[in-house]
Design an enzyme around this catalytic site. Structure first.
Site, PDB file in Angstrom:
ATOM      1  N   SER A 239     -26.782 -82.918  22.159  1.00  7.40           N
ATOM      2  CA  SER A 239     -27.252 -83.149  23.527  1.00  7.40           C
ATOM      3  C   SER A 239     -27.262 -84.640  23.834  1.00  7.40           C
ATOM      4  O   SER A 239     -27.548 -85.465  22.951  1.00  7.40           O
ATOM      5  CB  SER A 239     -28.672 -82.602  23.685  1.00  7.40           C
ATOM      6  OG  SER A 239     -29.211 -83.019  24.919  1.00  7.40           O
TER       7      SER A 239
ATOM      8  N   TYR B  93     -36.619 -83.071  20.098  1.00  5.10           N
ATOM      9  CA  TYR B  93     -35.290 -82.540  20.459  1.00  5.10           C
ATOM     10  C   TYR B  93     -34.198 -83.583  20.186  1.00  5.10           C
ATOM     11  O   TYR B  93     -33.138 -83.265  19.626  1.00  5.10           O
ATOM     12  CB  TYR B  93     -35.332 -82.162  21.928  1.00  5.10           C
ATOM     13  CG  TYR B  93     -34.098 -81.484  22.484  1.00  5.10           C
ATOM     14  CD1 TYR B  93     -33.685 -80.241  22.007  1.00  5.10           C
ATOM     15  CD2 TYR B  93     -33.363 -82.086  23.501  1.00  5.10           C
ATOM     16  CE1 TYR B  93     -32.569 -79.617  22.546  1.00  5.10           C
ATOM     17  CE2 TYR B  93     -32.255 -81.465  24.048  1.00  5.10           C
ATOM     18  CZ  TYR B  93     -31.854 -80.233  23.561  1.00  5.10           C
ATOM     19  OH  TYR B  93     -30.750 -79.619  24.089  1.00  5.10           O
TER      20      TYR B  93
ATOM     21  N   LYS C 264     -31.128 -83.192  17.663  1.00  4.58           N
ATOM     22  CA  LYS C 264     -29.751 -83.180  18.175  1.00  4.58           C
ATOM     23  C   LYS C 264     -28.909 -84.296  17.569  1.00  4.58           C
ATOM     24  O   LYS C 264     -27.693 -84.131  17.409  1.00  4.58           O
ATOM     25  CB  LYS C 264     -29.757 -83.256  19.699  1.00  4.58           C
ATOM     26  CG  LYS C 264     -30.238 -81.957  20.366  1.00  4.58           C
ATOM     27  CD  LYS C 264     -29.492 -80.743  19.857  1.00  4.58           C
ATOM     28  CE  LYS C 264     -29.520 -79.555  20.797  1.00  4.58           C
ATOM     29  NZ  LYS C 264     -28.910 -78.347  20.192  1.00  4.58           N
TER      30      LYS C 264
HETATM   31  N1  LIG Z   1     -28.197 -76.370  29.123  1.00  2.00           N
HETATM   32  C1  LIG Z   1     -27.939 -77.657  28.904  1.00  2.00           C
HETATM   33  O1  LIG Z   1     -27.685 -78.454  29.837  1.00  2.00           O
HETATM   34  C2  LIG Z   1     -27.921 -78.169  27.507  1.00  2.00           C
HETATM   35  C3  LIG Z   1     -27.803 -79.553  27.320  1.00  2.00           C
HETATM   36  C4  LIG Z   1     -27.720 -80.045  26.029  1.00  2.00           C
HETATM   37  C5  LIG Z   1     -27.763 -79.176  24.963  1.00  2.00           C
HETATM   38  N2  LIG Z   1     -27.903 -77.834  25.157  1.00  2.00           N
HETATM   39  C6  LIG Z   1     -27.932 -76.958  23.987  1.00  2.00           C
HETATM   40  O2  LIG Z   1     -27.167 -75.798  24.203  1.00  2.00           O
HETATM   41  C7  LIG Z   1     -27.714 -74.712  23.458  1.00  2.00           C
HETATM   42  C8  LIG Z   1     -27.921 -73.497  24.341  1.00  2.00           C
HETATM   43  O3  LIG Z   1     -28.918 -73.791  25.281  1.00  2.00           O
HETATM   44  P1  LIG Z   1     -29.061 -73.057  26.705  1.00  2.00           P
HETATM   45  O4  LIG Z   1     -29.203 -74.138  27.695  1.00  2.00           O
HETATM   46  O5  LIG Z   1     -27.987 -72.037  26.857  1.00  2.00           O
HETATM   47  O6  LIG Z   1     -30.504 -72.383  26.540  1.00  2.00           O
HETATM   48  P2  LIG Z   1     -31.036 -70.869  26.756  1.00  2.00           P
HETATM   49  O7  LIG Z   1     -32.523 -70.925  26.626  1.00  2.00           O
HETATM   50  O8  LIG Z   1     -30.448 -70.281  27.987  1.00  2.00           O
HETATM   51  O9  LIG Z   1     -30.408 -70.114  25.514  1.00  2.00           O
HETATM   52  C9  LIG Z   1     -30.835 -70.357  24.197  1.00  2.00           C
HETATM   53  C10 LIG Z   1     -30.877 -69.028  23.468  1.00  2.00           C
HETATM   54  O10 LIG Z   1     -31.240 -69.305  22.093  1.00  2.00           O
HETATM   55  C11 LIG Z   1     -32.109 -68.269  21.667  1.00  2.00           C
HETATM   56  N3  LIG Z   1     -32.899 -68.775  20.532  1.00  2.00           N
HETATM   57  C12 LIG Z   1     -33.842 -69.743  20.564  1.00  2.00           C
HETATM   58  N4  LIG Z   1     -34.352 -69.922  19.348  1.00  2.00           N
HETATM   59  C13 LIG Z   1     -33.732 -69.036  18.520  1.00  2.00           C
HETATM   60  C14 LIG Z   1     -33.840 -68.747  17.136  1.00  2.00           C
HETATM   61  N5  LIG Z   1     -34.712 -69.397  16.350  1.00  2.00           N
HETATM   62  N6  LIG Z   1     -33.030 -67.803  16.604  1.00  2.00           N
HETATM   63  C15 LIG Z   1     -32.145 -67.123  17.398  1.00  2.00           C
HETATM   64  N7  LIG Z   1     -32.015 -67.346  18.725  1.00  2.00           N
HETATM   65  C16 LIG Z   1     -32.792 -68.300  19.271  1.00  2.00           C
HETATM   66  C17 LIG Z   1     -32.949 -67.948  22.887  1.00  2.00           C
HETATM   67  O11 LIG Z   1     -33.549 -66.647  22.798  1.00  2.00           O
HETATM   68  C18 LIG Z   1     -31.921 -68.058  24.013  1.00  2.00           C
HETATM   69  O12 LIG Z   1     -31.321 -66.811  24.324  1.00  2.00           O
HETATM   70  C19 LIG Z   1     -28.988 -75.262  22.803  1.00  2.00           C
HETATM   71  O13 LIG Z   1     -28.713 -75.669  21.492  1.00  2.00           O
HETATM   72  C20 LIG Z   1     -29.313 -76.450  23.652  1.00  2.00           C
HETATM   73  O14 LIG Z   1     -30.086 -77.402  22.967  1.00  2.00           O
HETATM   74  C21 LIG Z   1     -27.995 -77.315  26.423  1.00  2.00           C
END
Ligand SMILES: NC(=O)c1ccc[n+]([C@@H]2O[C@H](COP(=O)([O-])OP(=O)(O)OC[C@H]3O[C@@H](n4cnc5c(N)ncnc54)[C@H](O)[C@@H]3O)[C@@H](O)[C@H]2O)c1
Length: 303
Positions: free
Chosen positions: A150, A163, A167
Site C-alpha cells: 500500500s 498498517y 505493508k
Molecule cells: N482498497 C484500497 O484502496 C487498497 C489500498 C492499498 C492496499 N489495499 C490492500 O488490498 C487488499 C484488499 O483490500 P480491500 O480494499 O479489497 O478490502 P476488503 O475489506 O474489501 O477485502 C478484504 C477481505 O479480506 C478478508 N480478510 C480479512 N482478514 C482476513 C483473514 N485473517 N483471513 C482471511 N480473510 C481475511 C475480509 O473478510 C475481506 O473480505 C488488502 O491487503 C489491502 O490492504 C487496498
C-alpha cells in the site's frame, strides 16, 4: 485464457479487490480457492457466506472454485488454505496474498491489540500462506506469489503505523521470496492498489486532506486491479519478479526501490560538528518530503 488450469489461492477473496481477482482469474481458466473468513473491516466475527457467494458466482459462470474459511493469520491457517487447493485441485500454482483489515489509530494512542491484529493479518498472513505454498512451487519449479502492499507504507499515511509497517514488511518478504525462489521459476511481486472498497470506508475523514483522499478513491473500482494480478500470474510474466506495481484506475505504475540517492564522503571522517555544518548544503537538498499518500497522489485518477 491466460491461466488455463492454473490452481490459484486468493486470500480475502470474498470482497473488494480479492473478489475481482478471483472472478477474473477464473474467467481465464484458473481453478480458484476462494479464501475468506468473512469478518468485519476491523477483523471481528466470521461467516462462510461471503466466500460461498464468490464460489457460487464462479461456478455459475462455468468456472471451478472451492471455498476456504480459515484466517490467514496463523501458520495452521496458511497450511489449511494451501491444503484446500491440493485436496480439491491437486496442486498450487499461484498465491495472491490479499486478505486485509485496518485498525487505524495515531501512534500515541495505538493499542498492542490494534498493532498485533494488523501485523498478524497482513504480514504474518502473507508469510503463513507463502510458507505453506513455497515447497510445492519449489518442487514443481513453477509458481507465482502476488502480495498486496500500500502507498500508506510506500509513501506514508497518518494514523496507520501498524498498517504501514505491515505493508512495507510485505515489500521485504516479497523481495526475499523472489530471491529465494528465483532458481525455481517462481516469481514474487507486489501490487499497491487504489480502489473503493469497504476497507477504505473505514479510513477516518476528519481532516480536509483525509476527506480529499477518500473522495478520489471513491471513484476507483477494484476491478481495475484484477488484470494486473492475472497478468503477473501468467506465463507471460515469467521475467517479472521482485517488483512493486501501483494500480490506480486506468493508470499502472512501476515503483522505485530504496537505494541511496546521494552520497557524501569526508577524507577525515565525520564528526557531529562537521555533519551539522555540511548536512544543509549536501544531503538535505535531496531529502524526500514527508507527505501522505493522498498528498503525493493528488491528481484526479483516470477511471
Ligand atoms: N482498497 C484500497 O484502496 C487498497 C489500498 C492499498 C492496499 N489495499 C490492500 O488490498 C487488499 C484488499 O483490500 P480491500 O480494499 O479489497 O478490502 P476488503 O475489506 O474489501 O477485502 C478484504 C477481505 O479480506 C478478508 N480478510 C480479512 N482478514 C482476513 C483473514 N485473517 N483471513 C482471511 N480473510 C481475511 C475480509 O473478510 C475481506 O473480505 C488488502 O491487503 C489491502 O490492504 C487496498
Amino acid at each position: 485464457m491466460m491461466l488455463k488450469d492454473k490452481v490459484v489461492v486468493v486470500t480475502g477473496a470474498a470482497r473488494g479487490i480479492g473478489r475481482e481477482i478471483a472472478l477474473l482469474m477464473a474467467r481465464h481458466g484458473a481453478l480458484v480457492v476462494v479464501n475468506d473468513y468473512g469478518g468485519s473491516e476491523g477483523g471481528q466475527g466470521s461467516s462462510v457466506a461471503p466466500a460461498d457467494e464468490v464460489v457460487g458466482e464462479i461456478k455459475t459462470a462455468g468456472g471451478r472454485a472451492m471455498a476456504n474459511y480459515d484466517s490467514v493469520a496463523t501458520m495452521a491457517g496458511g497450511q489449511r488454505i494451501v491444503k484446500t487447493a491440493i485436496d480439491a485441485f491437486g496442486r498450487i500454482d499461484v498465491v495472491v496474498n490479499n486478505a486485509g483489515i485496518l485498525r487505524d489509530r495515531m501512534i500515541f494512542n495505538m493499542s498492542e491489540e490494534e498493532w498485533d491484529a494488523v501485523i498478524d493479518t497482513h504480514l504474518k498472513g502473507t508469510f503463513a500462506v507463502t510458507r505453506a505454498a513455497a515447497p510445492y512451487m519449489k518442487e514443481q519449479r513453477w509458481g507465482r506469489v502476488i502480495n498486496m502492499t500500500s502507498t500508506s507504507g510506500l509513501v506514508g499515511n497518518v494514523g496507520q503505523a501498524n498498517y504501514a509497517a505491515a505493508k512495507l514488511g510485505i515489500v521485504g518478504i516479497t523481495k526475499v521470496t523472489a530471491l529465494d525462489m528465483a532458481r525455481y521459476n517462481v516469481t514474487a511481486n507486489c501490487i499497491s492498489p487504489f480502489a473503493w472498497t469497504r476497507m477504505i470506508g473505514t479510513i477516518p475523514t476528519e481532516t480536509d486532506a483525509q476527506k480529499a483522499r477518500v473522495e478520489k478513491i471513491k471513484k476507483l473500482s477494484p476491478a481495475h486491479i484484477a488484470p494486473v494480478a492475472a497478468f503477473l500470474a501468467s506465463d507471460a510474466a515469467k521475467e517479472i519478479t521482485g517488483q512493486v506495481f501501483g494500480v490506480r484506475g486506468k493508470e499502472i505504475m512501476l515503483f522505485g526501490h530504496m537505494r541511496p540517492i546521494m552520497r557524501v564522503h569526508h577524507a577525515e571522517g565525520w564528526t557531529v560538528e562537521r555533519l551539522a555544518e555540511m548536512f544543509p548544503g549536501t544531503l538535505q537538498h535531496h531529502m524526500v518530503p514527508l507527505e501522505t499518500s493522498g498528498q503525493y497522489f493528488n491528481y484526479d485518477p483516470l477511471v
